[in-house]
Design a protein around this motif. Structure first.
Motif, short mmCIF file in Angstrom:
data_model
loop_
_atom_site.label_atom_id
_atom_site.label_comp_id
_atom_site.label_asym_id
_atom_site.label_seq_id
_atom_site.Cartn_x
_atom_site.Cartn_y
_atom_site.Cartn_z
N ARG A 10 5.72 0.82 -5.08
CA ARG A 10 4.91 0.05 -4.15
C ARG A 10 4.76 -1.39 -4.62
O ARG A 10 3.85 -2.10 -4.20
CB ARG A 10 3.54 0.71 -3.99
N TYR A 62 0.83 -1.21 0.00
CA TYR A 62 0.00 0.00 0.00
C TYR A 62 0.87 1.27 0.00
O TYR A 62 0.45 2.31 -0.49
CB TYR A 62 -0.91 0.03 1.23
N ASP A 63 2.06 1.16 0.58
CA ASP A 63 2.96 2.31 0.70
C ASP A 63 4.29 2.01 0.03
O ASP A 63 4.61 0.85 -0.25
CB ASP A 63 3.19 2.65 2.18
N ASP A 64 5.07 3.06 -0.20
CA ASP A 64 6.36 2.89 -0.88
C ASP A 64 7.29 1.97 -0.11
O ASP A 64 7.31 1.95 1.13
CB ASP A 64 7.05 4.25 -1.04
N ARG A 110 7.47 -1.83 9.14
CA ARG A 110 6.96 -3.06 8.53
C ARG A 110 7.73 -4.28 9.03
O ARG A 110 7.16 -5.37 9.13
CB ARG A 110 7.01 -2.97 7.01
N THR A 136 10.96 5.92 -3.57
CA THR A 136 9.82 6.77 -3.90
C THR A 136 9.07 6.30 -5.14
O THR A 136 9.67 6.09 -6.19
CB THR A 136 10.27 8.22 -4.08
N THR A 164 13.56 5.84 1.34
CA THR A 164 12.32 5.51 0.64
C THR A 164 12.58 5.29 -0.83
O THR A 164 13.29 6.07 -1.47
CB THR A 164 11.28 6.64 0.80
#
Length: 449
Positions: free
Chosen positions: A214, A199-201, A319, A211, A209
């Motif tokens: 995903r 759901y996120d990078d 995570r 960027t 990150t």
């Protein structure tokens, strides 16, 4: 020339191996080196040229050609892009497959192991297993999942019906030695390649990150869901590879939708890996197991160890704490079947038992405890995940997995008691004897303290 097992998380530079690295030593031969996770690898320049991969080659659907700042291919190919090169590599012949199976069966026995699930096989692999079994050399129980068909939905439905004629382990597991178990599908890629569907990078080097990345599904999710339905409707057990949170949510929702449309209890559909499930997914798994005997996680505890440094860097601090959430499974009454995902991590189950408790990475590149211990379980629970709960996912829990009257005598004798030794000793256990089907198939040398 082909090889495998490399992992950037174990290199001082913490970077991929590139074509330019291999070119220095290839002596003009094509080279393909598979990453230890099996979802990406590196080709040298000769292999890239043979495959016709250039700066103008587009990424194939469900795959990525890694490129440098100038847009030139680096040699690293991810997911379906690997096929651009691997399709040129000759397959192993029947004799090589049979010898590999015999060798691996013996190696399993030397680690007090008597069973395994082989997901994604083809007919030639099945035939090799059958030959080794006929020769009396298959000293492990093998539960095989067929590879999914790459075709139209009509062709998939016809394929599913053909498989269903002899792949129904809930009705019969045959001789209990070689079992046609079901089908394996993929919804996403890997945590190492940062291709699993989130759901996120994705993160880079733990706190950075990636960027805009995903991950991605292996194909159009609606089309894959239709294919899953075809196998489910045919009465087949399905194992769905799902690493990322979004992929896992998609998987449990697909199982729920299939059961709502075609209610079938006992197929035991599984979520292979199930790395970082959301609370939504955990609740769904608990409900699916209770009501339908479906939604079983099949994780690899050794991911936090053997590939744990790469994983910690890619999943990031938050995570990583959710990776392999065994305590959360336990709290919801979810059972899970542990494995190694060999060749991704070493296959000895003792490593997985230890990793389920310790949750420590191999090198500690991002600290000694990036995964924490909140999701740890005790050694007895870890052993259950490798024995009776694993037997459940082989549809053999009434025949193996515990020592009881009437079950096959598949027995492991260790040099120490895993329920009483310190955690750090679990991975150092030594197999003294393995009994398969009542016969001693391995006897080690006595260990002198």
């Amino acid at each position: 020339m082909r090889g495998g097992g490399w992992d950037e998380g174990k290199l001082e530079e913490l970077r991929y191996i590139y074509a330019t690295d291999v070119d220095e030593v290839d002596e003009g031969r094509p080279v393909w080196l598979m990453h230890t996770m099996g979802h990406y690898g590196v080709a040298n320049s000769v292999a890239l040229e043979m495959a016709g991969i250039t700066a103008g080659t587009p990424d194939p659907p469900g795959g990525t050609i890694d490129r440098d700042a100038a847009g030139q291919p680096t040699g690293v190919l991810k997911e379906s892009a690997m096929g651009l090169v691997t399709r040129l590599i000759p397959r192993l012949g029947p004799d090589q497959q049979r010898e590999g199976i015999r060798s691996l069966a013996g190696a399993f026995n030397a680690e007090c192991m008597t069973g395994g699930k082989d997901p994604g096989i083809t007919q030639d692999t099945w035939d090799a297993y059958a030959d080794v079994l006929a020769d009396g050399d298959l000293t492990v129980r093998i539960f095989a999942l067929w590879s999914a068909l790459d075709g139209t939905i009509e062709e998939v439905r016809a394929y599913a019906e053909r498989l269903a004629a002899f792949t129904r382990p809930y009705e019969s597991t045959g001789d209990d030695r070689l079992i046609a178990g079901g089908v394996k599908l993929y919804i996403d890629g890997s945590g190492g390649a940062r291709t699993a569907w989130l759901y996120d990078d994705w993160n880079r080097e733990s706190t950075g990150t990636d960027t805009g990345n995903r991950g991605y599904p292996t194909m159009d999710p609606d089309e894959l869901r239709e294919r899953f339905r075809a196998y489910h409707d045919a009465g087949l057990h399905v194992g769905m590879h799902a690493i990322g949170a979004r992929a896992i949510d998609w998987t449990v929702e697909s199982i729920q939708e299939a059961l709502a449309a075609t209610p079938t209890r006992g197929l035991r559909h599984s979520i292979i890996h199930s790395n970082i499930p959301t609370d939504h997914a955990l609740d769904a798994m608990a409900e699916l197991q209770r009501d339908w005997q479906a939604g079983y996680p099949e994780p690899s505890p050794t991911f936090t160890w053997w590939i744990g440094d790469t994983y910690a860097g890619n999943f990031g601090p938050e995570r990583a704490l959710r990776l392999n959430p065994f305590r959360s499974y336990q709290a919801r009454g979810i059972i899970w079947a542990s494995g190694s995902d060999f060749f991704v991590t070493p296959f000895p189950a003792r490593y997985g038992v230890w990793a389920s408790v310790a949750r420590q990475p191999l090198l500690g590149v991002y600290g000694d405890a990036p995964y924490g211990t909140a999701e740890s379980v005790d050694a007895e629970t870890a052993l259950r995940s490798f024995t009776v709960w694993a037997a459940h996912q082989l549809f053999l829990e009434d025949k193996v997995g515990t020592i009881e009257p009437g079950k096959y005598a598949d027995l492991a004798v260790w040099d120490r008691n895993p329920l009483s030794v310190p955690t750090e000793e679990l991975r150092d256990m030594v197999c003294e004897m393995t009994v398969f089907n009542g016969e001693v198939v391995f006897r080690g040398e006595p260990v002198v303290p």
